[in-house]
Scaffold this active site. Structure first.
Site, PDB file in Angstrom:
ATOM      1  N   LYS A 197      -8.461 -11.657   6.045  1.00  0.00           N
ATOM      2  CA  LYS A 197      -8.030 -10.950   7.257  1.00  0.00           C
ATOM      3  C   LYS A 197      -9.092  -9.930   7.708  1.00  0.00           C
ATOM      4  O   LYS A 197      -9.411  -9.838   8.900  1.00  0.00           O
ATOM      5  CB  LYS A 197      -6.695 -10.248   6.931  1.00  0.00           C
TER       6      LYS A 197
ATOM      7  N   ALA B  27     -18.025 -17.011  -9.981  1.00  0.00           N
ATOM      8  CA  ALA B  27     -17.860 -18.169  -9.088  1.00  0.00           C
ATOM      9  C   ALA B  27     -16.444 -18.718  -9.256  1.00  0.00           C
ATOM     10  O   ALA B  27     -15.843 -18.620 -10.317  1.00  0.00           O
ATOM     11  CB  ALA B  27     -18.887 -19.226  -9.445  1.00  0.00           C
ATOM     12  N   GLY B  28     -15.918 -19.270  -8.192  1.00  0.00           N
ATOM     13  CA  GLY B  28     -14.562 -19.804  -8.249  1.00  0.00           C
ATOM     14  C   GLY B  28     -14.251 -20.632  -7.028  1.00  0.00           C
ATOM     15  O   GLY B  28     -15.164 -21.137  -6.350  1.00  0.00           O
TER      16      GLY B  28
ATOM     17  N   LYS C 124     -14.141   0.817   5.241  1.00  0.00           N
ATOM     18  CA  LYS C 124     -13.172  -0.118   4.667  1.00  0.00           C
ATOM     19  C   LYS C 124     -13.565  -1.573   4.928  1.00  0.00           C
ATOM     20  O   LYS C 124     -13.585  -2.413   4.016  1.00  0.00           O
ATOM     21  CB  LYS C 124     -11.789   0.176   5.263  1.00  0.00           C
TER      22      LYS C 124
ATOM     23  N   CYS D 260      -6.375  -9.541   1.998  1.00  0.00           N
ATOM     24  CA  CYS D 260      -7.359  -8.584   2.514  1.00  0.00           C
ATOM     25  C   CYS D 260      -8.664  -9.218   2.975  1.00  0.00           C
ATOM     26  O   CYS D 260      -9.022  -9.114   4.149  1.00  0.00           O
ATOM     27  CB  CYS D 260      -7.645  -7.532   1.458  1.00  0.00           C
TER      28      CYS D 260
ATOM     29  N   VAL E  84       0.831  -1.209   0.000  1.00  0.00           N
ATOM     30  CA  VAL E  84       0.000   0.000   0.000  1.00  0.00           C
ATOM     31  C   VAL E  84       0.864   1.258   0.000  1.00  0.00           C
ATOM     32  O   VAL E  84       0.636   2.203  -0.773  1.00  0.00           O
ATOM     33  CB  VAL E  84      -0.930  -0.009   1.238  1.00  0.00           C
TER      34      VAL E  84
ATOM     35  N   LEU F  74      -7.319  -0.384  -3.065  1.00  0.00           N
ATOM     36  CA  LEU F  74      -6.543  -0.878  -4.206  1.00  0.00           C
ATOM     37  C   LEU F  74      -6.672  -2.386  -4.331  1.00  0.00           C
ATOM     38  O   LEU F  74      -6.658  -3.097  -3.334  1.00  0.00           O
ATOM     39  CB  LEU F  74      -5.058  -0.553  -4.003  1.00  0.00           C
TER      40      LEU F  74
HETATM   41  C1  UGA Z   1      -9.451  -6.446  -2.297  1.00  0.00           C
HETATM   42  C2  UGA Z   1     -10.474  -5.400  -2.728  1.00  0.00           C
HETATM   43  O1  UGA Z   1     -11.006  -5.731  -4.022  1.00  0.00           O
HETATM   44  C3  UGA Z   1      -9.846  -4.022  -2.774  1.00  0.00           C
HETATM   45  O2  UGA Z   1     -10.849  -3.051  -3.079  1.00  0.00           O
HETATM   46  C4  UGA Z   1      -9.244  -3.715  -1.404  1.00  0.00           C
HETATM   47  O3  UGA Z   1      -8.589  -2.463  -1.389  1.00  0.00           O
HETATM   48  C5  UGA Z   1      -8.228  -4.777  -1.070  1.00  0.00           C
HETATM   49  O4  UGA Z   1      -8.874  -6.057  -1.046  1.00  0.00           O
HETATM   50  C6  UGA Z   1      -7.657  -4.443   0.296  1.00  0.00           C
HETATM   51  O5  UGA Z   1      -8.400  -4.477   1.268  1.00  0.00           O
HETATM   52  O6  UGA Z   1      -6.501  -4.044   0.360  1.00  0.00           O
HETATM   53  P1  UGA Z   1      -7.520  -7.824  -3.538  1.00  0.00           P
HETATM   54  O7  UGA Z   1      -7.428  -8.632  -2.292  1.00  0.00           O
HETATM   55  O8  UGA Z   1      -6.286  -7.317  -4.169  1.00  0.00           O
HETATM   56  O9  UGA Z   1      -8.449  -6.527  -3.300  1.00  0.00           O
HETATM   57  O10 UGA Z   1      -8.207  -8.742  -4.631  1.00  0.00           O
HETATM   58  P2  UGA Z   1      -9.618  -8.881  -5.338  1.00  0.00           P
HETATM   59  O11 UGA Z   1      -9.458  -8.589  -6.767  1.00  0.00           O
HETATM   60  O12 UGA Z   1     -10.683  -8.187  -4.625  1.00  0.00           O
HETATM   61  O13 UGA Z   1      -9.846 -10.459  -5.190  1.00  0.00           O
HETATM   62  C7  UGA Z   1      -9.965 -11.063  -3.903  1.00  0.00           C
HETATM   63  C8  UGA Z   1     -10.296 -12.522  -4.033  1.00  0.00           C
HETATM   64  O14 UGA Z   1     -11.628 -12.693  -4.482  1.00  0.00           O
HETATM   65  C9  UGA Z   1      -9.436 -13.288  -5.014  1.00  0.00           C
HETATM   66  O15 UGA Z   1      -9.116 -14.542  -4.462  1.00  0.00           O
HETATM   67  C10 UGA Z   1     -10.309 -13.425  -6.235  1.00  0.00           C
HETATM   68  O16 UGA Z   1      -9.993 -14.537  -7.027  1.00  0.00           O
HETATM   69  C11 UGA Z   1     -11.655 -13.580  -5.581  1.00  0.00           C
HETATM   70  N1  UGA Z   1     -12.797 -13.195  -6.452  1.00  0.00           N
HETATM   71  C12 UGA Z   1     -12.977 -11.906  -6.833  1.00  0.00           C
HETATM   72  C13 UGA Z   1     -13.693 -14.167  -6.865  1.00  0.00           C
HETATM   73  O17 UGA Z   1     -13.560 -15.366  -6.535  1.00  0.00           O
HETATM   74  N2  UGA Z   1     -14.762 -13.795  -7.633  1.00  0.00           N
HETATM   75  C14 UGA Z   1     -14.953 -12.516  -8.013  1.00  0.00           C
HETATM   76  O18 UGA Z   1     -15.971 -12.250  -8.708  1.00  0.00           O
HETATM   77  C15 UGA Z   1     -14.047 -11.554  -7.611  1.00  0.00           C
END
Ligand code: UGA
Length: 434
Positions: free
Chosen positions: A266, A255-256, A207, A263, A11, A153
Site C-alpha cells: 500500500k 530472499a523469499g 514513513k 504496509c 496501530v 511497528l
Molecule cells: C512493515 C515495516 O517493517 C514496519 O517498520 C512498518 O511500521 C510497517 O510495515 C507499517 O508501515 O506499518 P510489517 O508489514 O508488519 O512492517 O512487516 P515486515 O516484517 O516488514 O515484513 C513485510 C514483508 O516483507 C513480509 O511479507 C515479509 O515476509 C517480507 N520480508 C521481510 C522479506 O521477504 N524479506 C525480509 O528480509 C524481510
C-alpha cells in the site's frame, strides 16, 4: 497525561496499550460498537503476541478504557492521536484519507481545551496541512497543533517495536507541541531512544521513504536470488557477504516469495502517486512494485516446475498462508497468488496456517483448510512452505516422508537445510540456493 487514541485497529490499539503501560491515562475510541464491546470483554480484534495481556493489565489498572463516543472521550485529553486506516483507494492506489479527514472534522467540532492532534496513520505528504485546515475551518477557537508521528511497528513484534524503537519521529515546528510530545514519550526519552524532530512534511515523507527503502532491499535480494539460481551461487552467502558491510546492513535481506502485508504494498503505491502528483518520479520504487507483483505468481510457477512441469491432478500442501509469521493478517499475502497459480494449473490445494485460516478461507474458497501441518502433508505430491512459522521449522521429516505421496518440498523461505533435505530423500527446491 490524558491521551485519546481515535481508531482501535492495529496501530491504535498497540500504541494505546503501550502508552497506558507507560503510565498515561489512555482512551481508545472506535466507531465500531461490536469491536469496542469485544475489547471491553477482553477479546482482541487482531492476533498480536502479548497484546491481550498488555491490554488486560492496563484495563485492570484503570489506565486504559474504551469508548465509541469521540466527543465525550476526548474531553480533557492533551494529545489526541488519529490512528484510523488509510487503505489504498479503489481505482488509483492513492491512500484513502476519508477516515482521517472525518476524524479531523469531528475533532474540530468537539475540542474544548488546548490539544495536540497527532497523526499516527500513514498519510501522504501534506495531509497534516489539510487536517489543520479542516479543524480550523470547523470554527473552533481552541488552541491546537497538528503533529505527524509515524509508526514503525512490525506486525508480530509490535509491542517490542513500540517500547524499544530505533527512533521516534515527530514532525512539528511548534515548540509547545514538541513539549507535549516529549511528555507523551517521556519513558522512551529517559531511555535515550533517538527522538528526531522534523518538519511535518519531512516526517510524513520519512514513513513512506522508510517502507519504500525496505521494500527495495527485499526486492533487491529477491532478484539476486533469481540470479544465484542461474549462476549456481547461494543467496544466503551473498546476503551475509553484503550485509556485513555496515553501510548495507544485514536486515531485510532474506530472499523469499515477495513482500506482502498491509504496509509495503500500500505504501509503495501511495508513494508512487505522490511522486506522480509532484511530477518527481521515483523510478526505482516503480520497478520494485512491478518486480514484487510478478514475483508472487512466479513462486506458483516454481512449484509447478518442481512437480515436473505438470500440476494437473496433483495435490499441493501449503504450510503457512499469512504474509509473515505471528500474525493472522492475509492482506497481500504471497500465498494468495501462489494458490491462484496452482489452481489455474489444475492442482488441488490443501493448506494449514496456525492463525490465518479464518481470514484466508473466504479469499481462497477452493482450498481445503486442515487442522495441522501433518494433515495437510498427508497424500500431498508437493509440500510448499510459504510462511516461516516456527512450528514448521522443526517438522518430523521421518513422519513427513511417510505421510506425503511425493518427495517434493518447495521452501519459499529458505528455512530448511538443502543437504539435510537431500539426505532425507526429498526433492528439495528453495529460493536462490543451489
Ligand atoms: C512493515 C515495516 O517493517 C514496519 O517498520 C512498518 O511500521 C510497517 O510495515 C507499517 O508501515 O506499518 P510489517 O508489514 O508488519 O512492517 O512487516 P515486515 O516484517 O516488514 O515484513 C513485510 C514483508 O516483507 C513480509 O511479507 C515479509 O515476509 C517480507 N520480508 C521481510 C522479506 O521477504 N524479506 C525480509 O528480509 C524481510
Amino acid at each position: 497525561m490524558k491521551i485519546a487514541m481515535v481508531g482501535s485497529g492495529y496501530v491504535g490499539l498497540v500504541s494505546g496499550a503501550c502508552l497506558a503501560d507507560f503510565g498515561h491515562d489512555v482512551v481508545c475510541i472506535d466507531k465500531d460498537e461490536s469491536k469496542i464491546a469485544r475489547l471491553l470483554d477482553g477479546v482482541m480484534p487482531i492476533f498480536e503476541p502479548g497484546l491481550a495481556e498488555l491490554v488486560g493489565t492496563n484495563v485492570r489498572a484503570g489506565r486504559l478504557t474504551f469508548s465509541t463516543d469521540l466527543a465525550s472521550a476526548i474531553d480533557g485529553a492533551q494529545a489526541i492521536f488519529i490512528a484510523v486506516g488509510t487503505p489504498s483507494r479503489r481505482g488509483d492506489g492513492h491512500a484513502d484519507l476519508s477516515y482521517v479527514y472525518a476524524v479531523a472534522q469531528e475533532l474540530g467540532e468537539h475540542i474544548k481545551t488546548p490539544v495536540v492532534v497527532v497523526t499516527k496513520s500513514t498519510v501522504p505528504v501534506g495531509t497534516g496541512d489539510e487536517v489543520e485546515r479542516i479543524i480550523r475551518d470547523s470554527g473552533t477557537d481552541v488552541k491546537f497543533a497538528v503533529v505527524s508521528n509515524p509508526e514503525f511497528l512490525r506486525e508480530g513484534a509490535a509491542i517490542g517495536d513500540f517500547k524499544r524503537p530505533d527512533r521516534i519521529v515527530i514532525g512539528t515546528e511548534e515548540e509547545w507541541a514538541q513539549g507535549v510530545m516529549k511528555e507523551v514519550y517521556r519513558p522512551l526519552f529517559l531511555n535515550k531512544a533517538p527522538i528526531l524532530f522534523t518538519s511535518r512534511r519531512s516526517s510524513e515523507l520519512i514513513k513512506y521513504a522508510a517502507n519504500a527503502f525496505l521494500a527495495t532491499k527485499i526486492t533487491f535480494i529477491n532478484e539476486m536470488a533469481d540470479l544465484c539460481e542461474k549462476v549456481g551461487a547461494d543467496v544466503q552467502d551473498v546476503s551475509r557477504g553484503i550485509g556485513l558491510d555496515g553501510r548495507i546492513g544485514s536486515k531485510f535481506l532474506h530472499a523469499g516469495p515477495g513482500y506482502g502485508g498491509s504496509c509495503f504494498p500500500k505504501d509503495t503505491l501511495a508513494l508512487l502517486k505522490t511522486a506522480e502528483d509532484y511530477n518527481s518520479p521515483v523510478r526505482l520504487v516503480e520497478a520494485v512494485v512491478k518486480v514484487n507483483d510478478s514475483r508472487k505468481r512466479a513462486m506458483g510457477r516454481k512449484v509447478i516446475e518442481a512437480l515436473g512441469g505438470e500440476a494437473r491432478g496433483k495435490r499441493v500442501a501449503l504450510l503457512g498462508l499469512t504474509f509473515k509469521p505471528n500474525t493472522d493478517d492475509m492482506r497481500d499475502a504471497p500465498s494468495i497468488a501462489v494458490v491462484q497459480t496452482l489452481l489455474d494449473a489444475g492442482a488441488e490445494v490443501v493448506a494449514y496456517d496456525p492463525e490465518g485460516m479464518e481470514a484466508a478461507a473466504p479469499m481462497m474458497p477452493a482450498v481445503r483448510m486442515v487442522e495441522s501441518a501433518y494433515a495437510a502433508i498427508e497424500g500431498a505430491d508437493a509440500i510448499v512452505l510459504v510462511t516461516e512459522w516456527d512450528a514448521f521449522r522443526a517438522l518430523d521429516f521421518g513422519r513427513v516422508k511417510g505421510l506425503a505421496k511425493g518427495p517434493v518440498i518447495v521452501d519459499l523461505r529458505n528455512v530448511y537445510d538443502p543437504a539435510e533435505m537431500r539426505d532425507a530423500g526429498f526433492s528439495y527446491t528453495s529460493v536462490g540456493r543451489p
